[in-house]
Scaffold this active site. Structure first.
Site, PDB file in Angstrom:
ATOM      1  N   ASP A 216      11.249   3.887   1.518  1.00 42.77           N
ATOM      2  CA  ASP A 216      11.003   5.117   0.759  1.00 42.77           C
ATOM      3  C   ASP A 216      11.644   6.323   1.445  1.00 42.77           C
ATOM      4  OD1 ASP A 216       9.421   6.506  -1.413  1.00 42.77           O
ATOM      5  OD2 ASP A 216       8.672   7.563   0.341  1.00 42.77           O
TER       6      ASP A 216
ATOM      7  N   GLU B  16      16.056   3.809  -0.276  1.00 49.83           N
ATOM      8  CA  GLU B  16      16.024   4.845  -1.319  1.00 49.83           C
ATOM      9  C   GLU B  16      16.784   6.030  -0.733  1.00 49.83           C
ATOM     10  OE1 GLU B  16      13.227   7.750  -4.020  1.00 49.83           O
ATOM     11  OE2 GLU B  16      12.735   7.366  -1.946  1.00 49.83           O
TER      12      GLU B  16
HETATM   13  C1  NOJ Z   1      10.045   8.430  -3.488  1.00 51.81           C
HETATM   14  C2  NOJ Z   1       9.108   7.652  -4.340  1.00 51.81           C
HETATM   15  O1  NOJ Z   1       9.842   6.857  -5.233  1.00 51.81           O
HETATM   16  C3  NOJ Z   1       8.214   8.656  -5.025  1.00 51.81           C
HETATM   17  O2  NOJ Z   1       7.434   8.060  -6.018  1.00 51.81           O
HETATM   18  C4  NOJ Z   1       7.378   9.330  -3.980  1.00 51.81           C
HETATM   19  O3  NOJ Z   1       6.611  10.349  -4.574  1.00 51.81           O
HETATM   20  C5  NOJ Z   1       8.249   9.967  -2.882  1.00 51.81           C
HETATM   21  N1  NOJ Z   1       9.296   9.091  -2.456  1.00 51.81           N
HETATM   22  C6  NOJ Z   1       7.413  10.335  -1.676  1.00 51.81           C
HETATM   23  O4  NOJ Z   1       6.992   9.175  -0.992  1.00 51.81           O
END
Ligand code: NOJ
Ligand code: CA
Length: 518
Positions: free
Chosen positions: A200, A245
């Site tokens: 993440d 991500e």
């Molecule tokens: C990216 C995630 O996909 C999202 O849902 C989240 O709110 C943020 N990162 C913070 O962790």
């Protein structure tokens, strides 16, 4: 199981809270997910990626993790998670979990200890605690990604950093204890059979506080962190993978994350953000292939996820591009047009070289739900924007499985977000019986894709300005018509699959077709 399974995999994203409720409390859980494994197997996916499944106060849908080594009680138990991993493996489906390294929950033990230990303690040094500028001013003016300031003051006067909600304090990644802790968490899950980790907010772990402006994206220091993670993944048999991500416009910087000793793949959000336009999408595909080629990493293709508007709604709008800055929530959408384009987009994404992500409900063609009453909204973006930005709940509504009224076979309780009364025609059950449904298109597409598409290269075909056309080495061509007028099909040996009816030898507007070329 093949060593490079991930290069061309079709990966289904499970937002557990909304997938299937097994015990009637209105919240999706592991029992529900396990009961629907046959559905995922029929759909033809190679792996599932589950959003965070850890104990969490749910201040940000589980991205506020209170314990990285356990399962949220509303979702089930650690034993059930282990059972799920095994049962999925038995069906040839791998498990990818979400690890959230940038921040934890304010209810996590470390943060509770840090508050108790006070300023200057080693416990506080695991986070970013510091003094403010006096007179109630935070250490700097950085803003939270969810709106409002990025600092919150604690009773003894110090402030802590949170790039997201105040309930999500950022870890200090210059502290070796933090590095060690996450190494241990990775081992914990790899030991339990997990095949991959979705990382993440992977690019924001290192901060530069010398800057007045927010300065946390893509600092060079992050690469050492992932090199350490890769060494751990490589200790395990069966090719365990890291997926980042990484939201970065600069493709060269993006590619650095995919060097052979770092992540295996990263999400390609450029493709997802482009409007429904041949030139734009061709440019995105080209750029993606060009940046991945020299490092030998496979691209990824994503049409949606739990953070962005549903494709049917997005593509039905006049302006079909997407950006976080301008989500266009509530902007009217022609859902018939949107569905037609979403079907074509699905065949396009499935035909491209690399791995593919399908977000739950995309295969049912669910629209964004934009009439969730304010008091039921859960996304922190809604409250932090003082109820001006609806946020991401509209793509997180529990799936409709069967029947004519809520909860549409998704358990027996009241779903945690309300489902539209009109979803009876969109249930998996209804679509299963209709060969022209989105679900049947996804099943057919994924079936053909297995082995024939995915990993590899493409060769562009010139079919005109408003057409995207290419062939794959397996002898399949994909042609998508974005123009207003029907176009002639290129020479072919037969139609394999189409997103909508053809007009004889012509490909109508907003339609995609797969053709046999050899
Ligand atoms: C990216 C995630 O996909 C999202 O849902 C989240 O709110 C943020 N990162 C913070 O962790
Ligand atoms: Ca439940």
């Amino acid at each position: 199981m093949s060593e490079t399974w991930w290069r061309g995999a079709a990966i289904y994203q499970v937002y557990l809270r909304s997938f299937a409720d097994g015990n009637g409390d209105g919240i999706g859980d592991l029992a529900g997910l396990r009961s629907r494994l046959p559905y995922l197997s029929d759909l033809g996916v190679d792996a599932v990626w589950l959003n965070p499944w850890y104990p969490s106060p749910m201040a940000d849908g589980g991205y506020d993790v209170a314990d990285y080594r356990d399962i949220e009680p509303a979702f089930g138990t650690l034993a059930e998670a282990e059972k799920f991993i095994q049962e999925a493996h038995a069906m040839g489906i791998r498990t990818i979990i979400d690890i959230v390294p940038n921040h934890g929950s304010d209810q996590q033990e470390w943060f509770v200890q840090a508050l108790a230990a006070g300023p200057g303690s080693p416990e506080r040094a695991r986070f970013w605690f510091t003094e403010g500028r006096g007179e109630g001013l935070p250490p700097n003016d950085w803003k939270s990604i969810f709106g409002g300031p990025a600092w919150t003051q604690v009773p003894d006067g110090q402030w802590y950093l949170h790039l997201f909600a105040p309930e999500q304090p950022d870890f200090n990644w210059t502290n070796p204890e933090v590095i060690e802790e996450f190494h241990d968490v990775l081992r914990f899950w790899f030991d339990r059979g997990v095949d991959g980790i979705r990382i993440d907010s992977a690019a924001v772990l290192i901060k530069d506080f010398t800057s007045e402006e927010e300065s946390y994206t893509d600092h060079d220091g992050v690469h050492d962190i992932y090199r350490g993670w890769r060494r751990i993944a490589d200790e395990y048999e069966g090719e365990r993978i890291l997926i980042g991500e990484v939201w970065l416009p600069d493709q060269e910087r993006f590619a650095l994350y995919l060097r052979p000793d770092e992540m295996h793949t990263a999400f390609n959000f450029d493709f997802m953000s482009r409007p429904w336009d041949a030139r734009e999408l061709r440019e995105s595909i080209d750029m993606t292939l060009t940046s991945h080629l020299p490092i030998g990493a496979p691209p990824t293709w994503v049409l949606s996820n739990h953070d962005v508007p549903r494709p049917v709604t997005k593509y039905g709008r006049e302006n079909t591009a997407f950006s976080h800055a301008d989500r266009r929530d509530g902007v009217p959408s022609d859902l018939v047009l949107g569905e037609r384009r979403a079907r074509a987009a699905a065949l396009l994404a499935m035909a491209l070289p690399g791995s593919l992500y399908v977000y739950q409900g995309e295969e049912l063609g669910l629209p964004e739900v934009d009439d969730i009453p304010g008091e039921l909204r859960q996304d922190p973006i809604w409250t932090r924007s003082k109820n001006t930005v609806p946020g991401r709940d509209g793509c997180r509504v529990p799936l409709p499985w069967s029947g004519q009224e809520a909860p549409f076979g998704n358990g027996t309780g009241t779903p945690w977000l309300p489902q539209p009364a009109s979803w009876g025609t969109l249930t998996a059950e209804a679509q299963d019986a209709d060969p022209a449904s989105m679900l049947c298109l996804y099943r057919a597409g994924l079936r053909v894709r297995r082995g024939k598409l995915g990993d590899g290269a493409l060769r562009w075909l010139d079919a005109g300005e408003n057409v995207i056309a290419f062939t794959r080495e397996s002898g399949l061509a994909c042609v998508v018509n974005f123009g207003a007028e029907p176009v002639a099909l290129p020479e072919n040996q037969g139609v394999v699959l189409a997103s909508g009816p053809l007009e004889g030898e012509l490909l109508p507007t907003d339609t995609a077709v797969w053709l046999r070329t050899a």
